[in-house]
Design a protein around this motif. Sequence first.
Motif, PDB file in Angstrom:
ATOM      1  N   TRP A  59       0.836  -1.198   0.000  1.00  0.00           N
ATOM      2  CA  TRP A  59       0.000   0.000   0.000  1.00  0.00           C
ATOM      3  C   TRP A  59       0.871   1.247   0.000  1.00  0.00           C
ATOM      4  O   TRP A  59       1.966   1.274   0.580  1.00  0.00           O
ATOM      5  CB  TRP A  59      -0.919   0.009   1.229  1.00  0.00           C
ATOM      6  N   LYS A  64      -3.727   0.389  -2.873  1.00  0.00           N
ATOM      7  CA  LYS A  64      -2.984  -0.832  -3.180  1.00  0.00           C
ATOM      8  C   LYS A  64      -2.240  -0.642  -4.484  1.00  0.00           C
ATOM      9  O   LYS A  64      -2.830  -0.349  -5.529  1.00  0.00           O
ATOM     10  CB  LYS A  64      -3.946  -2.012  -3.279  1.00  0.00           C
ATOM     11  N   SER A 102       2.865  -3.657   8.247  1.00  0.00           N
ATOM     12  CA  SER A 102       1.688  -3.334   9.054  1.00  0.00           C
ATOM     13  C   SER A 102       0.677  -4.455   8.892  1.00  0.00           C
ATOM     14  O   SER A 102       0.968  -5.504   8.301  1.00  0.00           O
ATOM     15  CB  SER A 102       1.111  -1.981   8.619  1.00  0.00           C
ATOM     16  N   ASP A 104      -3.498  -5.453   7.846  1.00  0.00           N
ATOM     17  CA  ASP A 104      -4.714  -5.031   7.161  1.00  0.00           C
ATOM     18  C   ASP A 104      -5.862  -5.158   8.142  1.00  0.00           C
ATOM     19  O   ASP A 104      -6.563  -6.151   8.182  1.00  0.00           O
ATOM     20  CB  ASP A 104      -4.934  -5.906   5.920  1.00  0.00           C
ATOM     21  N   VAL A 113       3.661  -1.218   3.831  1.00  0.00           N
ATOM     22  CA  VAL A 113       3.232   0.159   3.612  1.00  0.00           C
ATOM     23  C   VAL A 113       4.455   0.980   3.229  1.00  0.00           C
ATOM     24  O   VAL A 113       5.471   0.982   3.936  1.00  0.00           O
ATOM     25  CB  VAL A 113       2.569   0.757   4.867  1.00  0.00           C
ATOM     26  N   TYR A 115       5.783   4.793   2.548  1.00  0.00           N
ATOM     27  CA  TYR A 115       5.383   6.152   2.917  1.00  0.00           C
ATOM     28  C   TYR A 115       6.598   7.069   2.845  1.00  0.00           C
ATOM     29  O   TYR A 115       7.733   6.633   2.669  1.00  0.00           O
ATOM     30  CB  TYR A 115       4.781   6.162   4.321  1.00  0.00           C
TER      31      TYR A 115
END
Length: 325
Positions: A59, A64, A102, A104, A113, A115
């Motif tokens: 993600w 996604k 992480s 879901d 994830v 970022y």
Amino acid sequence: MKSENKRSVIVGIFVFLGIAILVIGILTLGGQQKKFVKAIHLKAVFDDIGGLQTGNNIWFSGVKIGTVRKINFYGDSQVEIEMNVEEAVVEFIRKDSKATISSDGLIGNKIIVIYGGTTLAPPVQDGDRLESVMPLDTDKMMETLQVNNENLVEITADLKTLTSKLAAGEGIVGAVMTDSVLAQNFKSILVNLERASVNSNRMLADLNKFTTKLNQEGNLFNELVTDTTIVTEIKSTMSSLKTSAENTEKLTNDLNTITEKFNSKDNAIGVFLNDQQFAEDLRSTLVNTDSATYNLNKGLEALPYTWPFRKGFKRKAKEEANSDN
């Protein structure tokens, strides 16, 4: 013969439907797994992946963008994750972006994830390795929660004991809560404290006003603090005062010495001031001198009337009268 053809047609229809369902399922699963989308490969190395599996989602900003392609052991005890990421979103992922593991949902499947990242860094390219950030360990979190729960139980037990003692009137707080007289005294103390606080605030406000006035330009105190010339003059004046004080002290010592000499009979002034017999003799002498002077004045007044000097005084009177005319 017709029944056999009919059976063959029905079987063919079912086979066709099965194949169609299989193809649709493959396409659907492939679409969900991004199997038919152009992608690049990115990598990240973690110390512990916490149950992450091949095919788990990736993600980015809540969207996604790919799946986990492969999991490899790396180094001594680390794990390298290979990711398939859609080529369409590559321009938004920067080389300084970070990857973490992480879940879901609260107890859902593990996901990766991506970022962070700044526009100062260029977009990622095929084969780049992202910086990994280890996620919070749920086992450690559960251990911490367990410890916190135990502490909470102890705190609750202590609180129960404390409230029981308060309700029974034990301790200062319990006495204040149950004894009306003590509570009234406590209220009086609080009122006095409040008054003291008000007076303190008023005094501080007055002190602030006073200091503000002292800091105003033109004020004597301000000049004393800021004007170095006045300080020099004050130092000079203090030095002069110190010299004057020293001279005064010397003069006082000299006067004490003179006074001591006046009080002594070893000198003329001391004898004159302190010898009683000398004072009596001097007084007698002055009385005799005054009496002699009085008798002399009487004699001189009678002199013009005596026979030997009468003619001389008459002649002198005539000369003074002629000189006046």
